[in-house]
Motif scaffolding. Structure first.
Motif, mmCIF file in Angstrom:
data_model
loop_
_atom_site.group_PDB
_atom_site.id
_atom_site.type_symbol
_atom_site.label_atom_id
_atom_site.label_comp_id
_atom_site.label_asym_id
_atom_site.label_seq_id
_atom_site.Cartn_x
_atom_site.Cartn_y
_atom_site.Cartn_z
ATOM 1 N N ASP A 61 17.912 -31.041 -0.331
ATOM 2 C CA ASP A 61 18.972 -32.065 -0.308
ATOM 3 C C ASP A 61 19.370 -32.429 1.125
ATOM 4 O OD1 ASP A 61 20.205 -29.680 0.286
ATOM 5 O OD2 ASP A 61 21.985 -30.051 -0.932
ATOM 6 N N SER A 62 18.519 -32.052 2.085
ATOM 7 C CA SER A 62 18.889 -32.325 3.491
ATOM 8 C C SER A 62 18.876 -33.824 3.801
ATOM 9 C CB SER A 62 17.951 -31.578 4.447
ATOM 10 O OG SER A 62 16.634 -32.053 4.270
ATOM 11 N N THR A 63 18.244 -34.612 2.915
ATOM 12 C CA THR A 63 18.235 -36.071 3.142
ATOM 13 C C THR A 63 19.606 -36.694 2.854
ATOM 14 O OG1 THR A 63 17.455 -36.314 0.897
ATOM 15 C CG2 THR A 63 15.783 -36.400 2.643
ATOM 16 N N ILE A 64 20.465 -35.955 2.120
ATOM 17 C CA ILE A 64 21.815 -36.469 1.849
ATOM 18 C C ILE A 64 22.699 -35.998 3.002
ATOM 19 C CG2 ILE A 64 23.676 -36.648 0.163
ATOM 20 C CD1 ILE A 64 21.672 -35.452 -1.905
ATOM 21 N N LYS A 65 22.934 -36.883 3.949
ATOM 22 C CA LYS A 65 23.588 -36.484 5.203
ATOM 23 C C LYS A 65 25.091 -36.249 5.002
ATOM 24 C CE LYS A 65 19.889 -37.459 7.749
ATOM 25 N NZ LYS A 65 18.922 -36.361 7.686
ATOM 26 N N HIS A 66 25.641 -35.286 5.747
ATOM 27 C CA HIS A 66 27.095 -35.059 5.727
ATOM 28 C C HIS A 66 27.496 -34.369 7.015
ATOM 29 C CE1 HIS A 66 26.389 -30.789 4.607
ATOM 30 N NE2 HIS A 66 25.329 -31.307 4.011
ATOM 31 N N PRO A 67 28.693 -34.692 7.525
ATOM 32 C CA PRO A 67 29.112 -34.099 8.788
ATOM 33 C C PRO A 67 29.731 -32.711 8.613
ATOM 34 C CG PRO A 67 30.743 -35.682 8.061
ATOM 35 C CD PRO A 67 29.645 -35.708 7.043
ATOM 36 N N GLN A 68 30.265 -32.433 7.434
ATOM 37 C CA GLN A 68 31.009 -31.172 7.235
ATOM 38 C C GLN A 68 30.093 -30.079 6.695
ATOM 39 O OE1 GLN A 68 30.471 -33.353 4.893
ATOM 40 N NE2 GLN A 68 31.708 -33.093 3.062
ATOM 41 N N LYS A 69 30.550 -28.835 6.750
ATOM 42 C CA LYS A 69 29.799 -27.718 6.168
ATOM 43 C C LYS A 69 30.006 -27.717 4.659
ATOM 44 C CE LYS A 69 29.294 -23.618 9.139
ATOM 45 N NZ LYS A 69 27.924 -23.541 9.269
ATOM 46 N N LEU A 70 28.948 -27.509 3.890
ATOM 47 C CA LEU A 70 29.089 -27.378 2.435
ATOM 48 C C LEU A 70 28.389 -26.099 2.001
ATOM 49 C CD1 LEU A 70 28.213 -31.016 1.209
ATOM 50 C CD2 LEU A 70 30.487 -29.986 1.354
ATOM 51 N N ASN A 71 29.013 -25.381 1.052
ATOM 52 C CA ASN A 71 28.306 -24.212 0.531
ATOM 53 C C ASN A 71 27.362 -24.648 -0.597
ATOM 54 O OD1 ASN A 71 29.782 -24.370 -1.878
ATOM 55 N ND2 ASN A 71 31.391 -22.989 -1.108
ATOM 56 N N ALA A 72 26.576 -23.709 -1.101
ATOM 57 C CA ALA A 72 25.527 -24.063 -2.073
ATOM 58 C C ALA A 72 26.132 -24.614 -3.360
ATOM 59 C CB ALA A 72 24.668 -22.844 -2.364
ATOM 60 N N ARG A 73 27.282 -24.083 -3.775
ATOM 61 C CA ARG A 73 27.907 -24.569 -5.001
ATOM 62 C C ARG A 73 28.349 -26.023 -4.843
ATOM 63 N NH1 ARG A 73 30.852 -22.512 -9.772
ATOM 64 N NH2 ARG A 73 31.959 -24.361 -10.453
ATOM 65 N N GLU A 74 28.907 -26.340 -3.673
ATOM 66 C CA GLU A 74 29.321 -27.725 -3.421
ATOM 67 C C GLU A 74 28.113 -28.660 -3.380
ATOM 68 O OE1 GLU A 74 33.327 -26.898 -0.726
ATOM 69 O OE2 GLU A 74 31.361 -26.674 0.194
ATOM 70 N N ARG A 75 27.025 -28.170 -2.803
ATOM 71 C CA ARG A 75 25.818 -29.008 -2.735
ATOM 72 C C ARG A 75 25.239 -29.244 -4.132
ATOM 73 N NH1 ARG A 75 22.569 -25.648 1.471
ATOM 74 N NH2 ARG A 75 20.856 -26.926 0.705
ATOM 75 N N LEU A 76 25.302 -28.226 -4.978
ATOM 76 C CA LEU A 76 24.819 -28.386 -6.351
ATOM 77 C C LEU A 76 25.689 -29.400 -7.102
ATOM 78 C CD1 LEU A 76 22.886 -27.431 -8.622
ATOM 79 C CD2 LEU A 76 24.590 -25.708 -9.212
ATOM 80 N N GLU A 77 27.006 -29.270 -6.928
ATOM 81 C CA GLU A 77 27.950 -30.187 -7.577
ATOM 82 C C GLU A 77 27.640 -31.640 -7.159
ATOM 83 O OE1 GLU A 77 31.980 -28.984 -7.014
ATOM 84 O OE2 GLU A 77 32.805 -30.878 -7.733
ATOM 85 N N ARG A 78 27.358 -31.806 -5.875
ATOM 86 C CA ARG A 78 27.078 -33.142 -5.383
ATOM 87 C C ARG A 78 25.750 -33.680 -5.945
ATOM 88 N NH1 ARG A 78 26.151 -34.115 0.894
ATOM 89 N NH2 ARG A 78 24.518 -32.667 0.271
#
Ligand code: GUN
Ligand code: FE
Length: 428
Positions: A384-401
């Motif tokens: 999911d590195s192609t979905i850019k974001h400036p803030q830190k996200l943990n794995a659960r947040e990345r899954l949710e997104r």
């Protein structure tokens, strides 16, 4: 090669409220079966081949518990009608085209390719009434490596003559021939598929129940999707007190042989109790429920009762093969239902939706849809590195997104029962 270790952010469900995430952990596959998730890799697995997907999201792969392969060409089209009008106007006309094997070949090539490239590893699929086209679909799925139940559709009334069995007797013969041809695949299995009660006469249901007992087959169909449909079933089956009884009186409502019923938007208390008692699987198809204005199934109630529940795309009443999208829509529909219809059922969250998409629907295939020890090893690796974001996200947040963005595009590898279907980057 069916023994290896994958490193990455391992996400899987243990139950509806237990979404387990091990950040940059290890999941082990031994002979196609999951041998556990570890924060540190036990020494004994050090000699196993190793896939380094550090930072990627690793999920067990989704089960699409209800999808119509022949409807794939018209997904996203003709969405302005309710169920019966939609079937008569768009669906039957499209399915009739599968008497032409060349049309079926072109269409099923596209369907299977897109399914392989999605996050789905297992699916329960409706074909059409045509045995030749359904066999072709099974052959394509078999060589793709996806695990699937596939049904030749049965229908002999209330549908156009060009898309109807000639008689219940003819349907019996054709269906039996198709079943016997379908018993020896490795990845694909036959499932009895009476379309739904309005298009299946008593005579046809009797014949299908003979085949069910002879070949020990599971069954898939539709149930209580639309209020007009339910009223019609009452008229067609005056001896039954609820829709599900029209299947159960032929032994096609779980218990001895597993059954999947799609929708269950308007199931009453007796129907729900019988589904629970007989272990019927419910395929919740939120996008379809929305597009055909059917209503919103009370999924939380089913989950809390312990009824086996998974998610379905229901192509083409649903427009997308993405089970990420089905998860997001299940949550969003449950919020609207809670706000507008019934405050007694709290909205679903990511944990419940992920459970239905993986372990809930996967249970139809046995031990599938989780990384718990002993489960068949299915895995989908997402970058999911192609979905850019400036803030830190943990794995659960990345899954949710990933769920809300319905991202099936960034899949870099897929494994089913320990077999690699594809891998887009080179790893040792
Ligand atoms: N009920 C009977 N056939 C169908 C179908 O093809 N799609 C949906 N959503 N419901 C059905
Ligand atoms: Fe359907």
């Amino acid at each position: 090669m069916r023994r290896f270790v994958i490193k990455g952010n391992i996400c899987y469900s243990k139950s509806i409220n237990e979404l387990c995430i091990t950040e940059n952990g290890y999941v082990v596959c031994e002979d196609g079966i999951c041998a556990g998730v570890y924060k540190e890799l036990p020494e004994c697995y050090g000699i196993f081949p190793f896939y380094d997907y550090t930072n990627h999201i690793i999920i067990p792969g989704f089960t699409d518990l209800h999808v119509h392969a022949p409807q794939y060409p018209f997904r996203g089209l003709g969405m302005d009608l309710e169920l019966i009008g939609w079937l008569n106007t768009h669906t039957f006309a499209e399915e009739a085209k599968y008497s032409d094997i060349e049309y079926a070949r072109k269409s099923y090539d596209i369907f299977v390719e897109d399914l392989v490239n999605s996050a789905t590893t297992r699916a329960c699929i409706f074909g059409t009434i045509h045995t030749q086209a359904t066999t072709l679909l099974m052959e394509k799925l078999e060589s793709s490596g996806i695990k699937a139940y596939v049904g030749k559709v049965n229908m002999d009334r209330n549908s156009p003559l060009y898309l109807q069995e000639k008689s219940a007797g003819q349907a019996f013969e054709d269906t039996e021939k198709w079943i016997t041809r379908s018993l020896n695949y490795e990845n694909v299995k036959p499932i009895l598929t009476p379309r739904f009660i309005p298009t299946c006469s008593d005579g046809l249901m009797e014949k299908l129940s003979i085949l069910q007992k002879k070949y020990h087959l599971p069954v898939q169909s539709h149930l209580s999707e639309n209020t007009g449909e339910i009223k019609w079933v009452k008229e067609l089956c005056p001896d039954t007190s609820f829709y599900g009884e029209a299947y159960s009186k032929y032994g096609m409502f779980g218990n001895e042989y597993p059954a999947i019923m799609a929708h269950c938007v308007h199931s009453g208390g007796d129907e729900t109790s019988l589904m629970k008692k007989q272990n019927v699987f419910i395929a919740h198809c939120p996008e379809s429920n929305t597009n055909l204005s059917s209503g919103i199934a009370p999924v939380r109630a089913y989950l809390e009762l312990g009824i086996k529940t998974g998610l379905g795309s229901d192509i083409a009443a649903g427009s997308s093969l993405s089970i990420f999208k089905a998860m997001a829509m299940a949550i969003q529909c449950s919020k609207l239902r809670w706000r507008l219809q019934d405050q007694s059922l709290a909205p679903l969250g990511i944990s419940e939706a992920f459970y239905m998409a993986t372990k809930g629907g996967g249970e139809f295939f046995g031990k599938a849809g989780s990384f718990e020890e002993g489960y068949e090893f299915d895995a989908v690796i997402i970058d999911d590195s192609t979905i850019k974001h400036p803030q830190k996200l943990n794995a659960r947040e990345r899954l949710e997104r990933l769920v809300y963005l319905a991202e099936d595009k960034n899949i870099v590898a897929k494994f089913v029962n320990g077999k690699k279907l594809f891998e887009k980057t080179a790893h040792s």
